[in-house]
Each structure stands twice: as structure tokens, then as C-alpha cells.
Scaffold this active site. Structure first.
Site, PDB file in Angstrom:
ATOM      1  N   ASP A 464     -43.645  10.525 -22.736  1.00 20.95           N
ATOM      2  CA  ASP A 464     -42.852  11.631 -23.265  1.00 20.95           C
ATOM      3  C   ASP A 464     -43.463  12.181 -24.542  1.00 20.95           C
ATOM      4  OD1 ASP A 464     -42.281   9.181 -24.538  1.00 20.95           O
ATOM      5  OD2 ASP A 464     -40.364   9.925 -25.284  1.00 20.95           O
ATOM      6  N   ARG A 468     -44.359   8.754 -32.029  1.00 21.23           N
ATOM      7  CA  ARG A 468     -43.301   7.963 -32.652  1.00 21.23           C
ATOM      8  C   ARG A 468     -43.154   6.614 -31.932  1.00 21.23           C
ATOM      9  NH1 ARG A 468     -38.913  12.213 -30.593  1.00 21.23           N
ATOM     10  NH2 ARG A 468     -38.323  11.293 -28.588  1.00 21.23           N
ATOM     11  N   ASP A 469     -42.123   5.891 -32.274  1.00 19.85           N
ATOM     12  CA  ASP A 469     -41.912   4.549 -31.729  1.00 19.85           C
ATOM     13  C   ASP A 469     -41.265   4.624 -30.341  1.00 19.85           C
ATOM     14  OD1 ASP A 469     -39.509   5.580 -32.573  1.00 19.85           O
ATOM     15  OD2 ASP A 469     -38.779   3.717 -33.476  1.00 19.85           O
ATOM     16  N   GLU A 470     -41.912   5.316 -29.438  1.00 23.72           N
ATOM     17  CA  GLU A 470     -41.368   5.482 -28.089  1.00 23.72           C
ATOM     18  C   GLU A 470     -42.526   5.444 -27.104  1.00 23.72           C
ATOM     19  OE1 GLU A 470     -38.050   8.299 -25.882  1.00 23.72           O
ATOM     20  OE2 GLU A 470     -38.493   8.533 -28.013  1.00 23.72           O
ATOM     21  N   ASP A 477     -39.303  13.567 -17.459  1.00 20.22           N
ATOM     22  CA  ASP A 477     -40.301  14.470 -18.025  1.00 20.22           C
ATOM     23  C   ASP A 477     -41.378  14.800 -16.998  1.00 20.22           C
ATOM     24  OD1 ASP A 477     -38.890  12.974 -20.129  1.00 20.22           O
ATOM     25  OD2 ASP A 477     -40.190  14.028 -21.522  1.00 20.22           O
ATOM     26  N   TRP A 534     -33.955  12.339 -13.331  1.00 22.02           N
ATOM     27  CA  TRP A 534     -34.876  11.290 -13.756  1.00 22.02           C
ATOM     28  C   TRP A 534     -35.240  10.411 -12.551  1.00 22.02           C
ATOM     29  CZ3 TRP A 534     -32.460  14.289 -17.004  1.00 22.02           C
ATOM     30  CH2 TRP A 534     -32.981  14.498 -18.277  1.00 22.02           C
ATOM     31  N   GLU A 747     -40.662  18.985 -28.537  1.00 19.57           N
ATOM     32  CA  GLU A 747     -39.553  18.368 -27.805  1.00 19.57           C
ATOM     33  C   GLU A 747     -38.304  19.234 -27.872  1.00 19.57           C
ATOM     34  OE1 GLU A 747     -37.276  14.045 -27.695  1.00 19.57           O
ATOM     35  OE2 GLU A 747     -38.252  14.686 -29.551  1.00 19.57           O
ATOM     36  N   HIS A 768     -44.592  17.201 -26.739  1.00 20.00           N
ATOM     37  CA  HIS A 768     -43.728  16.814 -25.624  1.00 20.00           C
ATOM     38  C   HIS A 768     -43.971  17.845 -24.517  1.00 20.00           C
ATOM     39  CE1 HIS A 768     -40.730  13.661 -26.541  1.00 20.00           C
ATOM     40  NE2 HIS A 768     -40.124  14.000 -25.419  1.00 20.00           N
TER      41      HIS A 768
END
Length: 875
Positions: A464, A468-470, A477, A534, A747, A768
Site C-alpha cells: 500500500d 511508514r510502519d505498514e 489496493d 478487498w 493516499e 499510494h
């Protein structure tokens, strides 16, 4: 016969491999592209395969196929090399010369081929592991090679964690972050390297760097989780040396290897890397190094049946970018702008005394003249280099990546930063296959931003966001972006691998995780719940890849996963046919949704869920039809029809309007064919155009509606409205970000606010790709290039000029060859230039409904007074 009239066949390809070395298919399908005079068609082909036991040729096969043709000989064995050539013959009897050869080699195809064991540095008996024990280790072994008798040598290698290999002091390969991220408990990818030239007569040594990576490193948001797949790094390496007399020497990982520590103090994908050059060990991967104070290793568990060969290319550095602006801040800090938001790492060349530390911090945007790191949340994204003090030193992190445009360099000690700082771009090294350009430079920049976001988020899996922390493989997506991705890059091998992980991690009841590989995500995401848009990745994404490639094998591999998903929804919906219960994300990030609840958009979440239920059921029926499962096809077609009617009864009013009077509701109903009749389609299209106009031609849709809205407008005689929406510059809009110097897709529509400050929300990524799915509308409608049948066997050019754009063009490297269009508006009409490859049919569908059938080759067609608006049939 004139040489220009003889067809020419390019070197064939195998499966979706860019580099068919160490492949896992024993009977790889073959494809080839032919260049020939206009109108020429293939009537037959012949395949030649050179193997160790001789050269084998098929008879002439009377067939027009040239894409993913079945392997024509006995299956390949492990480690087998072959060379494949093709020639073709036309209807007039004209035959081509043999093509250049495809050189192909298999990897280790059977678990029994593996004799190497997974080895890990020996653990202490302490109950808590110290920071030293968490340090990335080095592993090494020395071995001997006889004098000048090496025919070839192959290294088959993978790791629990990330690895880099050196032999005799030289790095092996150029892969980054190998072996990549898969569902490690089910599938661990290995790589194959030709290391013949690395070996020398006499003493040799092999060494390995290991790091935490995805296996043991900290992953995920909310502080993250470490040791998700295990708490011990390990290497599996099998070096096979084939001698000139046919004998084989195997040097594999076992208990004879030694483990030590080097200059790498810490490394994490989220946190960055710390490297102390004073701890470098000259010669550690060369013979003769004294490893007497190194430790032993342990054997750890790894089932060789889980080791799989790659189906797509590795992650590599694909580009280098130098700074466009460098600003000296207070003290010894530099602020560096690379001019492009990218994913990769910085190579730095510095000088200074031993022990001096250079610190590199990364961010996508600035605020108040400094790095804005708040959007990174708990991702530290900081690299540290401690100098050894021996003159100019060049360093680049090995086992981390960052998403950034800007960097802050602390500890700079002179030198030219424009020369000595280089951003190295990394992503899965896919071949570029799609291009777009038009007369509007802002639209061109938008398209380029989509390309950069794809590159930054296709790092072994489709993530995605990269910063960052993802950095997770969110299913929703890629579900909405897959058609765009497949046009722009040959991502089929990469996504085929990821989809196999999706199927492996799909729950027993059919639930598809929100993201794959699945890791803990807190109560909202763990355990996973069935979510429309999803979970539908298992039905819609294989179909999107099939439409681009014509690869029915991918459908076959994913069919059970798709069927299980639709069967789950059927149980949840029950006899009503309405999926109107349970947790749903809805039209995620609808601009009207409150920051604390991004799923609370204007459109009824269960309207969206039921629409996807019908759409996935229909796709599963289509897939079953392609695969020849006729009973399944009828069953899922009946289900799709029943759910469609339930949707109409529940959500479509007699007037043709909808219970959710929103842009997303109408776009979904139009594009998913969920309206009862042509009159209802007209009414829905008109209402959609009214809503877009009433909204000031700004975006009023989220993840679900945004990829559909321009196509829905085009399909219902509202091309001009779609163009006005596309070209809007006020927030929320696609072009708004360009006013803030965006170089990737955001995003949120307002990731940066109109005053130049960063959105205060917790989800504020500036890279994103999801909302960039509009690029497919640029390809298919603005330029007008579409596949009319899977794999571009049939092509339709359907340009729809508008928005003041005076010319546009697109090109796609299809399985048959280059497909291209360029149109130019003139005062008296439209001029269209097209390129159609051999093996395909093509036509132009003009805005006024007229059709021009095209021959293969390059054609220029003139249409006087062409209407710059038109109707695109429903799907």
C-alpha cells in the site's frame, strides 16, 4: 524473395520469466513475437529444443497460436539446460528463419535435490537474547577446487531473513532484499546464480551476510511485531560445481560453517541500518581468513518441500538520482532534495576521522523547512555510518529501504553533495510494457506519478505504501489497480507468486486476509473478516491479469481460491442474495468520511458489498468457462444473476435512481452491470453526471468509486464531464496534488492541505498507487487503446478526445508485440496512427459509431469531423 517479405521471429520467452535461469517449471510454456509484412498471418510453427541428449524438432504444427504454447517435449529435469528456437510459416508458404535461441535452465525441482541444511549462528544459553546476539551475522566456509577443471558452478540459495553472498571477496548477483517476502511457513523462494567465474583453482571461500528483513524484523503498525516467522536467522546455500569429467562437488550449508559478527550493527526495514566501518573484516569471504574466534552453527528446521523458484524478477536498483537542491542547515546538517519521491536508499561518499558518524534521515515531504517525519509513524527510517577514517569512504545500506524525496544528512564533512550523495531507486525489476502521453503536461505528470507509485510499491509484493510502519500487501489496493499495473509493467510473474500466497493464507472458511502476507494488525484487522472489495482480489485480479496476458494457467492456479471466496459470501448472504451484514470498509477514504473512520463514506457499505458479490460471482463463472468447468460456470452464472436481481430490487428505485444517491453507487452499478435495462443505465449515467457537476467536478469517491467513475461517465455519453473531472485542480482532485509539487500519488486527496501543511491524520502517505487507477482510463479512453479479447489477440482503438487535449497516444508491449495509437485533432477531423502486431486483429471504433478494420502493421487513418464524445458499451 525480398528479405523484407520474410517474417522474422524474435527469441522466444518462457512463462512470464524475464530471466529464465533457475526456473521452477519443468514444462514451461513458450511465446514468441513475429515481425512480418502487413496482412501476414502465422499458419504453422516449428519448435527446436537443444538438450544434453541432442536436438529435437517438432513437426510443423498447423496452428496460429504464439502465446504460452505448451512445452512440446518431455519435461525438463532439475538443473537442466536447454536452448529453444522457433520458426513460423505463413498462409503463403513463406517460412521464417530460425529465431535466436532462448537459453533456459531449471533450478532444483524436487525436495530431494536439496542436501544443504538451514544453518544459524549457535545460540547462547541465556534466556534473553542480547543486542549482540540480535546483530546481523556473517557466515563463511572454505573449500577447495581442483585445477582448471570447472565446467560450471551454480549456487542455489535462500535464507530465513535477508542475505547477500560473496565468493572469494566478490559479491554474487545484484539482487536486493533477497529472497523477498512470501508466506514463509508455506513458501520460501530461493534464487539461482551462475558462479562459475567466481571460482578459482585451489582454495576458495564463500561468505554470507544475513539480516532480519521480514522474517525476524519488526513489521507492522502500532509498534510492530518482531520474530513473526522465527527468532533465528538462517542460511540455506547449495553450491554445485560440475567438473569437466561430469563429476559434481557440492558445498552446502552444514555444521562445518562458521559464524561471526561484522560491521553491521543493526538493520531493519522500518528502522534503517547502522554500520560501523571500523568493524570491517578484510578478507572474511576469501580463503585464508582466520575465523578461529568465530562460533559454530546449528541446524534449524526448514522443510525443503517449501522451497520454491521465483516466477518473477528480483528486486534490484534500477535507477540512480542525484540531488536537485542541497541546503545547509545549522551545524553540520544538510537538507537534500532529490526532486522525486522514490523508494530506495542513499549511497554516500564521505571523509572524516575514525569513529565519526554520518546520520541519514528520510522523509517524503517538508514542513517548516525541515523533514516531516510524523507521517512515518513508528518507522524510524534512519541510517547511520561510522567512518573507519581511511580517506574517502563510500557506503550504501544493504538490507533496508526507505520511501523519501528528502534526506537530512547530519555529520557532513565537506565534499560535493551533488556528486557524493546518490539516491538509488529499488523495486521489482519488471519490464516496462505501457506508456501514455498527451498534449496536456499536467495529465502527463499525473501519469508519471502513477508510474512512480507503482515502482515504489512493487517491492517483491504489491504494498500500500513504502515509507511508514505498514508497507503491507493490502488486497483492496491491488484489486483496483491491477489492470493499470498490468498495462504499465509485466507484473504477471510477480503477482502470480503473491496470489499463491493469498491462496495459501486464505482461511479454511474462504475468508481472504486484508493484506498478505498476513501479520498481526490489532483488533480491526486481526483476525481477518470478509471484506468486499478487498477479498475480491482472488476473483478480479486473476481475471485482470488474464485479460492482459491471455494466461489461462493463472486462472487455473487461482480458481479454487476464487471459488472458496464466492462460496463464503453465498453462505453469509443466504437466500436473500444481499450481503447486508458484517464489517465492511465501504468506499474507503471517501473525502466526506471523518478522519477517525475512513470507511464512513456517503455510499451504503452493504450496497457496495452486494455489488462486489454479484461481480465476483460473475467473474468466477467466466473463469470456470475459460477452464472448461461447465457445471460450475452455469452454477455461478445463475448465482450472479440472482444476486444482480437482489441488488436491483434492494438498491435501484423505479425511477432509475439509487437508494444511495452517490457517485460511487452509480459508478459501481454501471460498471458492474447491475441496472435492469438500457433506460435505467441512461438514467443512472445522467444522474452520475449531475452529481459530478453538483460537486463542482471534484472527487466525491473513495477507493471503490474512484477507479470506476470516469469510465462510468464515458460509458453513458458523458465524456466531457469525465474530462472536466479529470482536469479539476481544486481539492479533492487528481491534479490538486500537482499544485503541491507531488511526484507520486497520495493516499488521501488532501494528504497536504491547501496551506501547504501536512494532513494531521494518522494515515497520510504520499506514495499510494490506489487512487492512480485512473491511469487505465487514460490508456483506454483518452488514448483509446484496449484489449478486446484476452492477451490483446483482438484490439480495439476507441479514442474519445475531449478536455481541450489536442493529441494523445499510448503504447503497450502485448504478448504479440507492440500495440500503439496516436491521435491528433485537426480543424476538419481526427488523424489516427496505429500499430498492430502480427497474430492479432484490430479495429477503430469512432465516436459516431463507425468502425474501421485495420491490417497488421502501422496504419494512418483519417476521419473527417469526428465527434469528440461517444458511447462505450457496458462491460
Amino acid at each position: 524473395m525480398s528479405h523484407e517479405l520474410i517474417p522474422v521471429v524474435a527469441a522466444p520467452t518462457a512463462e512470464h520469466h524475464r530471466e529464465p535461469f533457475g526456473i521452477g517449471e519443468s514444462s514451461p510454456r513458450l511465446s514468441w513475437k513475429t515481425t512480418a509484412p502487413a496482412g501476414w498471418t502465422q499458419q504453422a510453427f516449428q519448435i527446436e529444443i537443444a538438450r544434453a541428449d541432442g536436438t529435437h524438432r517438432t513437426d510443423w504444427v498447423a496452428c496460429e497460436d504464439s502465446v504460452l504454447v505448451d512445452w512440446p517435449h518431455r519435461p525438463l529435469a532439475s538443473r537442466e539446460r536447454s536452448e529453444i528456437r522457433v520458426r513460423v510459416r505463413g498462409a503463403d508458404g513463406t517460412a521464417s528463419d530460425w529465431s535466436p535461441a532462448l537459453c533456459l535452465e531449471t533450478g532444483l525441482l524436487e525436495p530431494a535435490d536439496w542436501t544443504a541444511r538451514a544453518i544459524s549462528p549457535r545460540e547462547s544459553n541465556e534466556p534473553e537474547r542480547s543486542d549482540v546476539e540480535r546483530r546481523p551475522p556473517l557466515l563463511r566456509k572454505e573449500f577447495a577446487v581442483g585445477s582448471d577443471d570447472v565446467e560450471r558452478a551454480r549456487l542455489y540459495v535462500t535464507a530465513h531473513g535477508l542475505y547477500e553472498i560473496e565468493i572469494n571477496g566478490q559479491r554474487v548477483g545484484d539482487h536486493a532484499l533477497a529472497p523477498g517476502w512470501t508466506s514463509y511457513h508455506h513458501r520460501l523462494r530461493y534464487q539461482t546464480h551462475d558462479v562459475t567465474d567466481h571460482l578459482r583453482a585451489g582454495s576458495n571461500a564463500i561468505g554470507a551476510w544475513l539480516a532480519d528483513g521480514w522474517y525476524r524484523g519488526r513489521l507492522g503498525f502500532g509498534g510492530g511485531h518482531a520474530d513473526l516467522y522465527g527468532d533465528r536467522l538462517a542460511l540455506i546455500a547449495q553450491l554445485e560445481i560440475v567438473h569437466r569429467d561430469g563429476t559434481v562437488t557440492v558445498v552446502g550449508t552444514d555444521t562445518s560453517w562458521r559464524a561471526g559478527r561484522g560491521p553491521l550493527l543493526s538493520s531493519g526495514l522500518l528502522d534503517g541500518e547502522t554500520y560501523d566501518a571500523r568493524g570491517e573484516l578484510p578478507g572474511w569471504s576469501s580463503p585464508g581468513f582466520d575465523d578461529g574466534d568465530w562460533s559454530s552453527v546449528d541446524i534449524v528446521a526448514r522443510d525443503p518441500a517449501t522451497l520454491i523458484a521465483p516466477t518473477g524478477p528480483p528486486v534490484r536498483c534500477t535507477q540512480e538520482i542525484t540531488p536537485v537542491r542541497v541546503t545547509a542547515l545549522d551545524g553540520d546538517r544538510l537538507l537534500v532534495d532529490f526532486g522525486q519521491n522514490l523508494v530506495g536508499r542513499i549511497r554516500v561518499t564521505v571523509s572524516g576521522p575514525a569513529g565519526h558518524m554520518v546520520v541519514i534521515r528520510h522523509a517524503e515531504v517538508l514542513q517548516n523547512g525541515e523533514l516531516c517525519v510524523r507521517p512515518l509513524r513508528d518507522a524510524v527510517s534512519t541510517d547511520r555510518y561510522v567512518l573507519r577514517g581511511t580517506g574517502p569512504e563510500t557506503w550504501e545500506p544493504r538490507f533496508t529501504l526507505h520511501g523519501f524525496r528528502y534526506a537530512e544528512i547530519t555529520g557532513w564533512r565537506g565534499g560535493d553533495p551533488h556528486r557524493d550523495l546518490v539516491a538509488r531507486v529499488h523495486h521489482t525489476d519488471m519490464a516496462r510494457t505501457g506508456w501514455f502521453e498527451c498534449s496536456n503536461e499536467q495529465v502527463n505528470r499525473l501519469h508519471e506519478n502513477v508510474v512512480w507509485s507503482l515502482r515504489g510499491n512493487f517491492v517483491d509484493i504489491p504494498t500500500d505504501c513504502p515509507q511508514r510502519d505498514e508497507r503491507l500487501g493490502w488486497t483492496g489496493d491491488i484489486q483496483i489497480f491491477a489492470p493499470t499495473a498490468a498495462f504499465l509493467y509485466d507484473c504477471h510473474g510477480m503477482l502470480a507468486s503473491w496470489l499463491r500466497d493469498v491462496a495459501a493464507e486464505q482461511h479454511d472458511d474462504g475468508t481472504v486476509p486484508w493484506y498478505v502476507p498476513a501479520i498481526p494488525g490489532g483488533p480491526q484487522w486481526t483476525p481477518a473478516r470478509p471484506g468486499a472489495g478487498w477479498g475480491d482480489v482472488v476473483t478480479l485480479t486473476p481475471w485482470a491479469l488474464y485479460q492482459d496476458s491471455g494466461d489461462a494457467g493463472l486462472l487455473a492456479a487461482q480458481y479454487d481460491s476464487a471459488r472458496r471466496w464466492v462460496d463464503l459470501i453465498s453462505r453469509l448472504a443466504g437466500p436473500s442474495g444481499l450481503w447486508n451484514d458484517g464489517y465492511q470498509l465501504g468506499d474507503w477514504l471517501d473525502p466526506s468520511a471523518p478522519p477517525e473512520d475512513p470507511g464512513a463514506g456517503r455510499t451504503d457499505r452493504h450496497l457496495i458489498a452486494t455489488a462486489y458479490y454479484a461481480w465476483s460471482a460473475r467473474h468466477t463463472a467466466w473463469i470456470a468457462g475459460v477452464l472448461g468447468f461447465e457445471e460450475d460456470r452455469r452454477s455461478y452464472e445463475e448465482l450472479a444473476h440472482r444476486v444482480r436481481q437482489a441488488f436491483i430490487d434492494a438498491y435501484v428505485l423505479p425511477s432509475g435512481l439509487m437508494t444511495s444517491d452517490t457517485q460511487t453507487a452509480y459508478a459501481v452499478a454501471l460498471q458492474f452491470d447491475l441496472l435492469p435495462d438500457p433506460a435505467a443505465r441512461i438514467a443512472a449515467g445522467d444522474r452520475l453526471a449531475e452529481l459530478v457537476s453538483a460537486g463542482g467536478h471534484t472527487i466525491q469517491t473513495g477507493f471503490i468509486g474512484t477507479p470506476l467513475v470516469t469510465s462510468a461517465l464515458s460509458a453513458t455519453h458523458h465524456v466531457d464531464t469525465a474530462y472536466t473531472l479529470l482536469l479539476q485542480q481544486e481539492c479533492p482532485s487528481w491534479l490538486y496534488a500537482l499544485k503541491h509539487d507531488a511526484t507520486t500519488i497520495w493516499e488521501r486527496w488532501d494528504s497536504m492541505l491547501s496551506d501547504g501543511t501536512v494532513n494531521p491524520g494518522e494515515m497520510t502517505s504520499f506514495n499510494h498507487y490506489a487512487l492512480g487507477a485512473v491511469a487505465q482510463w487514460l490508456h483506454t479512453t483518452v488514448a483509446g487503446l484496449s484489449a478486446a479479447s484476452p492477451g490483446y489477440r483482438d484490439i480495439v482503438f476507441r479514442p474519445r478526445p475531449g478536455g481541450g487535449i489536442t493529441w494523445a497516444g499510448a503504447a503497450h508491449e502485448s504478448p504479440y508485440g507492440r500495440v500503439a495509437i496516436r491521435w491528433d485533432l485537426h480543424a476538419s477531423g481526427i488523424e489516427v496512427h496505429t500499430t498492430v502486431p502480427i497474430g492479432t486483429t484490430a479495429r477503430i471504433e469512432w465516436p459516431d459509431g463507425a468502425v474501421t478494420v485495420l491490417a497488421t502493421g502501422t496504419t494512418t487513418t483519417w476521419r473527417p469531423e469526428a465527434t469528440p464524445a461517444g458511447h462505450i458499451p457496458p462491460p
